[in-house]
Design a protein around this motif. Structure first.
Motif, PDB file in Angstrom:
ATOM      1  N   LEU A 317       0.511  -0.716   0.297  1.00 34.88           N
ATOM      2  CA  LEU A 317      -0.091   0.343  -0.222  1.00 34.88           C
ATOM      3  C   LEU A 317       1.086   1.593   0.161  1.00 34.88           C
ATOM      4  CD1 LEU A 317      -2.945  -0.879   2.549  1.00 34.88           C
ATOM      5  CD2 LEU A 317      -2.481  -2.172   0.444  1.00 34.88           C
ATOM      6  N   THR A 334       0.830   6.776   1.984  1.00 44.46           N
ATOM      7  CA  THR A 334       0.081   4.859   1.454  1.00 44.46           C
ATOM      8  C   THR A 334      -1.126   5.090   1.061  1.00 44.46           C
ATOM      9  OG1 THR A 334      -0.633   5.685   3.766  1.00 44.46           O
ATOM     10  CG2 THR A 334       1.864   4.227   3.492  1.00 44.46           C
ATOM     11  N   GLU A 335      -1.318   4.389   0.478  1.00 51.16           N
ATOM     12  CA  GLU A 335      -3.029   3.544  -0.059  1.00 51.16           C
ATOM     13  C   GLU A 335      -3.931   3.631   0.910  1.00 51.16           C
ATOM     14  OE1 GLU A 335      -4.892   5.321  -2.789  1.00 51.16           O
ATOM     15  OE2 GLU A 335      -3.440   6.410  -4.095  1.00 51.16           O
ATOM     16  N   GLN A 336      -4.800   2.907   1.019  1.00 50.13           N
ATOM     17  CA  GLN A 336      -5.472   2.231   1.207  1.00 50.13           C
ATOM     18  C   GLN A 336      -6.445   0.680   0.640  1.00 50.13           C
ATOM     19  OE1 GLN A 336      -9.543   4.409   1.166  1.00 50.13           O
ATOM     20  NE2 GLN A 336      -8.830   5.964   3.713  1.00 50.13           N
ATOM     21  N   ILE A 339      -1.444  -1.414  -4.508  1.00 46.08           N
ATOM     22  CA  ILE A 339      -1.414  -0.457  -6.015  1.00 46.08           C
ATOM     23  C   ILE A 339      -1.361  -0.885  -7.156  1.00 46.08           C
ATOM     24  CG2 ILE A 339       0.561   1.252  -6.764  1.00 46.08           C
ATOM     25  CD1 ILE A 339       0.890   2.276  -3.348  1.00 46.08           C
ATOM     26  N   VAL A 352      -2.208   7.256  -8.758  1.00 49.89           N
ATOM     27  CA  VAL A 352      -1.957   5.984  -8.936  1.00 49.89           C
ATOM     28  C   VAL A 352      -3.312   5.229  -8.795  1.00 49.89           C
ATOM     29  CG1 VAL A 352      -1.629   4.810  -6.688  1.00 49.89           C
ATOM     30  CG2 VAL A 352      -0.558   6.801  -7.260  1.00 49.89           C
ATOM     31  N   SER A 354      -5.849   1.434  -7.818  1.00 58.09           N
ATOM     32  CA  SER A 354      -5.119   0.650  -7.205  1.00 58.09           C
ATOM     33  C   SER A 354      -6.159  -0.099  -7.549  1.00 58.09           C
ATOM     34  CB  SER A 354      -5.172   1.123  -5.924  1.00 58.09           C
ATOM     35  OG  SER A 354      -6.481   1.778  -5.509  1.00 58.09           O
ATOM     36  N   ARG A 360      -6.441   8.440  -7.694  1.00 55.04           N
ATOM     37  CA  ARG A 360      -6.040   9.618  -6.799  1.00 55.04           C
ATOM     38  C   ARG A 360      -4.976   9.735  -7.534  1.00 55.04           C
ATOM     39  NH1 ARG A 360      -8.719   5.574  -3.651  1.00 55.04           N
ATOM     40  NH2 ARG A 360      -9.826   5.638  -1.919  1.00 55.04           N
ATOM     41  N   TRP A 362      -1.476  12.324  -6.837  1.00 56.12           N
ATOM     42  CA  TRP A 362      -0.769  12.745  -5.371  1.00 56.12           C
ATOM     43  C   TRP A 362       0.353  13.799  -6.179  1.00 56.12           C
ATOM     44  CZ3 TRP A 362      -1.297  11.467  -0.075  1.00 56.12           C
ATOM     45  CH2 TRP A 362      -2.717   9.977  -0.552  1.00 56.12           C
ATOM     46  N   PRO A 405      -4.003  12.579  -0.658  1.00 56.95           N
ATOM     47  CA  PRO A 405      -4.429  12.756  -1.956  1.00 56.95           C
ATOM     48  C   PRO A 405      -4.631  14.633  -2.332  1.00 56.95           C
ATOM     49  CG  PRO A 405      -6.115  11.657  -1.742  1.00 56.95           C
ATOM     50  CD  PRO A 405      -5.791  11.638  -0.280  1.00 56.95           C
TER      51      PRO A 405
END
Length: 737
Positions: A317, A334-336, A339, A352, A354, A360, A362, A405
């Motif tokens: 993530l 960090t993503e939820q 990725i 990004v 995922s 998202r 960034w 983001p």
């Protein structure tokens, strides 16, 4: 996803033909969002749009691609590209306006990137899922790889030449794909490709040598170096101009999932499921650096234009920015969700994708201030896996530089769990945000949104003791509901029209669920077809298929449509043409000219001619006796036969009429004696003429049956035996005394 069935073996006409499947896919969201994980994302160059806006392209597990116009704050969905019938796994932009995509449906497709979503060509060279694409910036070279241990190198200029010059041997589909068209009449544009010169065919260059699946590809700007990686745990290097093997680089201990080449083609970065990023010098044929940055699989990488820094992300993530020279790394954010792919926009922004349906945006390296970089918790990437050696500059785990983001392109939560209810018309679903919804599949719409409740508890609450034949199969692989219809199974379920709340329907009218669903699904197509038929009747050059249909002008297709599908969010259909492979399209975009070359013949017969295949009578045989201890007379000596959907209330009516009149209802109702002493059980429509009316109840296995139960339900849930059903009747008043 269930693949669309083959049309059979044309070389062996005596072999039974496999009828083509029809699938329809529906959701409760419009085309402006993805409804499943986003597998790939790419940003166009700044010169692609005259108004200065940038275009972002995304491909999703929902089977579609989308083009977004993006500015500093807002991203607007401009086009949906719909033709793939399974996950879109990767996409590349090449030339001035060509978009190339690959899919788990084993195809590559080309599109006019800035059109209204028209697919211009479909290539069917691969034998299994196509997982990765790579495009050379300065040439028309595109490489494709997949699970079939295959890598093909395409010259798109030659491959997408006029159809008369393209290949027709079945390896490549040279006509405009499926139902999509770029201009003019759809059927005419497809049929104009019939005359093809075999000597002027095109075949891609195979890069032979892979023994296992391919998951990653990269090619340099000039199209002179191609690298590939996969489950062999090695990086292979090829000459894309000839497909010749040049070298094989070993060092990773798990699958190679991501590859990058510098513009010159000398340096190569590889990311692996072993959590390590490696930098290779292809001239020296060796690994010059290893970067132990991640704690789990590295699935995607993006480099700065100077190839001095690399962004990496994956299963853990996290997205890290690593300086390839100093080895200094920073945890950017960090993503939820895991990725899957990243795309850089001018070294300023990082898009990004995922396993979530949202995309998202960034800040990237050029957007990070020097002050922020000084405060960032950086570390030096070691050469060994994180679990064994990772050196922190300050001795503590790093905090992400960004926590939110800059912007989000929202998606629709995908369906991750479903349960088919016993009535075979409703499905309970749960999505990625834990929302539970009830859908009616015969209308393709949400009946009830229960919100965030327990899925299992709601399923138990909605349980209904009813038995209906299974007339379809379904899955939610695309993040939405896909209903698969096969003949003759899809015509196996019937219901009384009054139970479907059809206005003015008599109690004896039965409707076929599969037939009525197809009529609702293709209502727009049939309307367009009739319009075109009437338009062309007096025209000598009318399409032959429409002339054929005009001979059937008296078909009974004008009756009321029972199941209405949404016109604002229309479902898509997936099927296979008799002269090509699977295709997908919105039902609202069908033009009415599609015939058996595009649609299954059985589907056309059902919708346009009100004809369904002959099937076995869905009857239930049963014995009907007075309950033990009652003084009621014996009404029959043999078995009775009735439709399985017959309700117990009609059996009660039958008993009442026999008891009071002491004779069959009438000659027509009782019918002649059948072989095996079977009688036809049909109630009279005559009103009751006696008062007071006796009160009769029916029992099975000592259980009083609800009048609303069908014979099929009683047999499934009460009788539970293979032998013929035994029913008993008794007088309620006598029993209560």
């Amino acid at each position: 996803m269930h693949r669309v069935a083959s049309t059979g073996n044309a070389a062996n006409p005596s072999r039974p033909r496999k009828e083509r499947r029809l699938t329809y896919v529906f959701t409760d969201a419009d085309d402006s969002t993805h409804s499943s994980g986003v597998n790939c994302v790419k940003v166009s160059s700044s010169s692609d749009l005259s108004d200065g806006k940038r275009s972002l392209f995304s491909g999703s597990r929902d089977g579609t691609l989308k083009r977004w116009e993006v500015d500093e704050e807002v991203a607007t969905c401009c086009t949906t590209f719909e033709s793939h019938v399974d996950w879109v796994n990767d996409l590349v932009l090449t030339g001035e306006d060509t978009l190339v995509s690959c899919s788990s449906d084993t195809t590559l497709k080309t599109w006019n990137a800035f059109s209204n979503g028209a697919c211009t060509r479909t290539f069917r060279q691969h034998s299994d899922y196509v997982t990765s694409l790579a495009a050379a910036r300065h040439t028309n070279t595109v490489a494709s790889g997949g699970l079939g241990c295959e890598v093909f190198i395409w010259d798109l200029e030659a491959a997408t030449a006029p159809v008369s010059k393209a290949r027709s041997d079945g390896l490549e589909e040279t006509r405009y794909d499926g139902m999509h068209k770029s201009s003019g009449n759809l059927l005419h544009s497809e049929r104009s490709t019939a005359a093809i010169t075999p000597a002027q065919t095109y075949a891609p260059i195979p890069a032979k040598g892979h023994k296992q699946s391919v998951y990653a590809l990269a090619i340099n700007d000039a199209g002179t170096v191609l690298v590939s990686g996969g489950t062999e745990k090695a990086v292979r290097v090829w000459d894309p101009r000839s497909g010749a093997k040049q070298m094989k680089l070993k060092g990773h201990t798990d699958n190679v999932r991501s590859l990058l080449l510098d513009p010159s083609g000398r340096l190569c970065l590889s990311g692996s499921s072993d959590s390590i990023i490696r930098l290779w010098d292809l001239g020296q044929q060796r690994c010059v650096h290893s970067y132990a940055v991640h704690t789990d699989s590295v699935w995607t990488m993006a480099s700065t234009s100077s190839f001095s820094h690399v962004y990496s992300g994956g299963k853990d993530l996290s997205v890290y920015l690593t300086d390839l020279s100093s080895r200094e790394s920073i945890l950017l954010f960090t993503e939820q969700h895991p990725i899957l792919q990243m795309a850089l926009q001018d070294d300023d922004w990082l898009w990004v994708a995922s396993t979530d349906s949202s995309i998202r945006k960034w800040p990237a390296r050029e957007r990070i201030s020097a002050k922020a970089l000084q405060k960032a918790n950086s570390f030096v990437a070691g050469s060994l896996p994180f679990s064994r050696a990772r050196a922190w500059i300050d001795g503590s785990a790093p905090a992400p530089l960004y926590t939110e983001p800059s912007s989000i392109i929202p998606g629709t939560p995908g369906i991750v769990k479903h349960a088919l209810l016993n009535d075979k018309r409703h499905v309970l679903t749960k999505d990625t945000e834990d929302n539970v919804k009830l859908w009616e599949i015969t209308r393709g719409a949400v009946v009830e949104n229960y919100g965030k409740v327990s899925f299992d508890d709601k399923e138990k609450e909605l349980f209904e003791m009813v038995s209906v034949p299974t007339w379809f199969t379904m899955d939610t692989r695309l993040g939405s509901i896909s209903i698969h219809l096969d003949t003759p199974q899809c015509f196996s379920a019937e219901m009384y029209a009054v139970d479907l709340h059809v206005p003015g329907a008599s109690e004896e009218t039965k409707l076929n669920l599969g037939q009525e669903t197809l009529r609702g699904l293709f209502a727009h197509w049939l309307s367009r077809r009739k319009q075109k038929t009437s338009t062309h009747l007096a025209n000598g050059d009318a399409l032959s298929s429409l002339r054929t249909l005009s001979d059937n002008a008296h078909d009974n297709t004008d009756s009321q449509v029972v199941f209405d599908f949404s016109t604002s969010i229309p479902p898509s259909i997936i099927t296979e043409g008799s002269q090509g492979g699977p295709w997908r399209k919105k039902v609202s975009d069908l033009e009415g000219v599609e015939d058996e070359k595009e649609l299954p013949r059985w589907c056309i017969d059902c919708v346009a001619h009100a004809q369904i295949p002959p099937r076995e009578q869905s009857k239930c045989s049963f014995f009907l006796h007075p309950y033990e201890g009652t003084a009621l007379q014996v009404l029959t000596q043999g078995k009775l036969s009735a439709p399985k959907i017959l309700r117990i209330q009609k059996v009660i009516n039958y008993v009442l009429e026999k008891l009071v009149l002491d004779r069959p209802l009438d000659d027509h109702a009782s019918g002649p004696q059948m072989p095996g002493n079977v009688y036809d059980c049909r109630p009279s429509s005559r009103p009751w003429q006696f008062n007071p009316k006796p009160a009769i109840e029916i029992l099975c296995n000592q259980q009083v049956l609800s009048p609303d139960m069908s014979l099929a339900t009683v047999r499934t849930y009460i009788w539970k035996k293979p032998e013929d059903l035994c029913l008993y009747y008794r007088n309620i008043q006598t029993q209560n005394r």
